[in-house]
Each structure stands twice: as structure tokens, then as C-alpha cells.
Write a protein that holds these residues in place. Sequence first.
Motif, PDB file in Angstrom:
ATOM      1  N   GLU A 126       0.921  -1.232   0.061  1.00  0.00           N
ATOM      2  CA  GLU A 126      -0.069  -0.006   0.071  1.00  0.00           C
ATOM      3  C   GLU A 126       0.877   1.369  -0.115  1.00  0.00           C
ATOM      4  O   GLU A 126       0.823   2.391  -0.666  1.00  0.00           O
ATOM      5  CB  GLU A 126      -0.699   0.069   1.248  1.00  0.00           C
ATOM      6  N   ALA A 127       2.079   1.097   0.879  1.00  0.00           N
ATOM      7  CA  ALA A 127       2.862   2.548   0.777  1.00  0.00           C
ATOM      8  C   ALA A 127       3.432   2.846  -0.723  1.00  0.00           C
ATOM      9  O   ALA A 127       3.511   3.988  -0.959  1.00  0.00           O
ATOM     10  CB  ALA A 127       3.786   2.172   1.926  1.00  0.00           C
ATOM     11  N   ASP A 128       3.964   1.675  -1.032  1.00  0.00           N
ATOM     12  CA  ASP A 128       4.441   1.782  -2.601  1.00  0.00           C
ATOM     13  C   ASP A 128       3.452   2.648  -3.485  1.00  0.00           C
ATOM     14  O   ASP A 128       3.704   3.376  -4.191  1.00  0.00           O
ATOM     15  CB  ASP A 128       4.703   0.354  -3.189  1.00  0.00           C
TER      16      ASP A 128
ATOM     17  N   GLY B 193      -6.682   4.467 -16.704  1.00  0.00           N
ATOM     18  CA  GLY B 193      -8.028   3.640 -16.622  1.00  0.00           C
ATOM     19  C   GLY B 193      -8.604   3.618 -15.084  1.00  0.00           C
ATOM     20  O   GLY B 193      -9.253   2.660 -14.867  1.00  0.00           O
ATOM     21  N   GLY B 194      -8.056   4.446 -14.152  1.00  0.00           N
ATOM     22  CA  GLY B 194      -8.257   4.255 -12.974  1.00  0.00           C
ATOM     23  C   GLY B 194      -7.931   3.155 -12.169  1.00  0.00           C
ATOM     24  O   GLY B 194      -8.206   2.554 -10.924  1.00  0.00           O
ATOM     25  N   ILE B 195      -7.025   2.327 -12.889  1.00  0.00           N
ATOM     26  CA  ILE B 195      -6.485   0.900 -12.024  1.00  0.00           C
ATOM     27  C   ILE B 195      -5.225   1.102 -11.409  1.00  0.00           C
ATOM     28  O   ILE B 195      -4.290   1.806 -11.657  1.00  0.00           O
ATOM     29  CB  ILE B 195      -5.970  -0.077 -13.165  1.00  0.00           C
ATOM     30  N   THR B 196      -5.287   0.948 -10.138  1.00  0.00           N
ATOM     31  CA  THR B 196      -4.508   1.361  -9.148  1.00  0.00           C
ATOM     32  C   THR B 196      -4.477   0.337  -8.053  1.00  0.00           C
ATOM     33  O   THR B 196      -5.607   0.139  -7.553  1.00  0.00           O
ATOM     34  CB  THR B 196      -4.743   2.831  -8.285  1.00  0.00           C
ATOM     35  N   GLY B 197      -3.108   0.165  -7.352  1.00  0.00           N
ATOM     36  CA  GLY B 197      -3.044  -0.771  -6.035  1.00  0.00           C
ATOM     37  C   GLY B 197      -1.910  -1.831  -6.219  1.00  0.00           C
ATOM     38  O   GLY B 197      -1.055  -1.806  -6.971  1.00  0.00           O
ATOM     39  N   THR B 198      -2.106  -2.616  -5.263  1.00  0.00           N
ATOM     40  CA  THR B 198      -1.278  -3.991  -5.099  1.00  0.00           C
ATOM     41  C   THR B 198      -1.607  -4.857  -6.214  1.00  0.00           C
ATOM     42  O   THR B 198      -2.674  -4.843  -6.811  1.00  0.00           O
ATOM     43  CB  THR B 198      -1.247  -4.225  -3.721  1.00  0.00           C
TER      44      THR B 198
END
Length: 434
Positions: A282-284, A364-369
Motif C-alpha cells: 500500500e505504501a508503494d 483507466g483508474g486501475i491502481t493498487g497492489t
Amino acid sequence: MTKKIHLGWFTEYGPIGWDAQDATEGDWRGPDMYQEMARICERGMFDFALFADHLGITSSFGDSIDNYIKHGLNGINHDATLLCSMVAAATNHLGVGTTVSTMLTPPYLQARQTASLDHLTKGRVAWNVVTTGNIAGFLNFGVEQPEHDARYDIADEYLELCFKLWGSWAPDAVQMDRAGGVFADPDKVKPIHHEGRYFKSRGPLNVVSSPQGRPTIIQAGSSERGKTFAARWADAVIVGAHYLDDMKAYYEEMKQRVADQGRDPAQFKVFFIVKPVLGQTEADVQRKLAALEDPPESAIFTALAALSSRMNYDLSQFNLDEPLPQIDERQIKGGQTTLSRFYTAGRKPTLREVAKQEAAGNKGGITGTPEQVADQMQHIMETVGGDGFVIRVNVHERAYMQEFVDTVVPLLQQRGLMRTVYNGTTLRDNLMEY
Ligand SMILES: Cc1cc2nc3c(=O)[nH]c(=O)nc-3n(C[C@H](O)[C@H](O)[C@H](O)COP(=O)(O)O)c2cc1C
């Protein structure tokens, strides 16, 4: 059973990205960096690598080529078709897509080169058909640039002609019968005698029928006229869309347009251009998002130069921090809908916001681990209906591609959402498998 997701890599044969702080070391001019990326894509079971191409250094932003030369931006391109053969030589299954203009390339030459490349790649070639929106190529070739829609009229006949040439050898024409002394059956190879409004060609092609019969056709036009053209000819389209509702609307519209042409919509694949923001923790992810929220001025400049080039329209005339005025799309000679995805649902962004969003890479809004990225890709595909994504990273972003392939792809595979082997022998087989 859940429908599987297709993936592609979209980039260009040029310096773009050379100056990024974390740019992969290596020489973008030679084949090695592209070959290495392509092997990573193949490990990730991608359908294809697609290389954009432009035929001149543009002066669209600030009316000068100097900006583009100084910073190594749009239009400094080496030949994508030649690169395709080197990339294919380093891979076994990955499709290789070149970009070729219907305005500045004689159709016979184009039909011949792609048919030859289809043989050399054993059926893995794709052609991204472009009508050349930017004036630079026309200035280099010393010819007038026709109007936007007229270029698509010419492209329609261009494709008709190419399809005739590719079909001029029956698949079983070549016999190579040594005992009988017959190389090929002349009854199965026919001249085409094309005489149209824009082109003339006797034919037949002097390249024998290729593994795919014709290259896989990709298209990226998204104006009204561009969509009609794509629905008629393309096997796949690539499109930039920032919001899920736009993706769904576009997907449904294009499948309907394809059906209206009397074609099977299942044989027409839609790819959304994305660059997920991916972090292992998450920090990354938060760190990467913060960097995208606060890009350096050079990234704003690069994004506006790219948009201006694609539109063939100078965005340097507008104030960065005021809402961008609605521009009459009919004035735009290049990509007429380039800005429309920033405006949807009444949004009124400033030019800086547009540039920031562009610099973030159509994510495209794709974000995360990895887990979250896989979830979101799955969600988009389930909501939209299919078919896949092209990951837009340049050749200097090898670490990104490695991370994506090593951490997101396995999750999609575990969920049954991506292939684990290539079942087809040609690019079109793989593309049309699901
Ligand atoms: C994602 C994307 C990639 C494109 N790549 C190229 C390219 O490599 N070379 C080129 O000349 N045009 C390229 N174009 C321009 C389109 O092929 C098309 O000519 C242009 O967008 C104008 O058509 P339109 O108004 O129908 O969108 C690209 C457009 C998009 C959206």
C-alpha cells in the motif's frame, strides 16, 4: 465459464522515455531492449506487441520542431515494420504489430511487406492502420494532407485493394511438386485488375499466400468516420478511455457497429489502453500516486506536446490553469476525439489537469497492489463485457513490465482469466480464441 482477458503491449520505436529517472539502461536504437521487453510480454502470455509509427518530426506544439528534437518527443521514430522482424526473431508466439499510413505508403508495397512479414513471423503480424493525422509526414513527402474524413474514404479503398492482393493467391496455390515440375497452379493465382477512384493495380501480389492469409488488422481511430472504418475492417481496436462508463459505452457501440456491417462482433476485439499504477505494498502505491499527482513541469510539457501532435493542433495557445475551452472537433485535422475523454459527464478540466491525466498514462483508474490491480482489471472486463487491455509503457520501463508480468499476470491466470499457454499458431488464432 469466465471470459479470458487479452493483453497487448503498446509502444513505439523511438527515444520516448529516455530521460526518466528510473529509465532502463540500454540503447533504444538497437533491437535488444525491444527484444527483451517482448520476451517478458511473451512470458506474460500477451497477444501482441504493437509499435506506433510516425513519418515526421512534428511542430504541432508551439509551432516548432525544436521542442520535439530537444526533448526527444513525438515523431522521432525509426521504422516500426523493420523492428517487428527483429522482435519476432526473438520470440515464438507473441504477435508483432507495425503501424503504417494509408496516406503515405503505396498500397502494393504495404500489402507486399506485411505478407512477407507474415511469412517471416510465421503468422504473427498485425498492421495498425493509420490515416496520418499529423501534417509532418505530408510535409516530408511533399504532398497535401486531405481533410480528416476524406482520408478515411481513401483508406477504405486502400484496404479493399490490399485485401484483393492478399487474396490473389489461393492458400493451396503453391505445390512445389518437383517430380511434376510445378511450383504453383496458375489457375489459383489471379490478377486483380483494381481500378478505383484513388488506386490502380493489376496484381497478383508477388508474395505467396501467407500463414494468416492477411495481417491481423488493428485500428485506433475514434471519430465517427474512424469508428465506421474500424467496424468495417479491423480485427481489433485500441482506445484510450479514462472512465468505466465510457469504456462500456464504447464497447457496446463498436460491437453494434460491427454487427451492422454484417460481421460477427465476437471476431472483433476491443483493447483499452491502460497503465495501472502498481505497487507491491500500500505504501508503494501511495508513493507512486503522490508522484503522479505532482508531476514535474517537464512531464506536463511532454504530455501537451504528445496531445498536440496527436491532434495536429497547438495546445500551447491555452492557459494552463484555466478550464480548457470546448474546441470544435471539426477544426481538428488529426485525432478529433483526443480530448473528449477528458470532458465526459460534464467535467471541465484545466489544461494542466488534462496534461496530468495524460502524463499518468491513461491508467483507466486501475491502481493498487497486484491483488487490487487484478481485481480492477477483472471488474472492468466483467462490467464492459471484454476483451482486453494494452499496457502502454515505453521500452525504458522494463522494471514496470517485469513487475506487472511477475505479479499481476499470475493472479489473473490463477483466476482463469488469462491463458497459461498459447493454443493458436498464429496471432489471429490467439486473438480470436476467446
Ligand atoms: C492510441 C492511439 C494510437 C495511435 N497511433 C498512431 C500512430 O502510431 N501513428 C499515426 O500516424 N497515428 C496514430 N494514431 C492516430 C489514429 O490512427 C487516427 O489517425 C487519428 O486518431 C485520427 O482519427 P480519428 O479522428 O478517427 O481518431 C493513434 C491514435 C490513437 C488513439
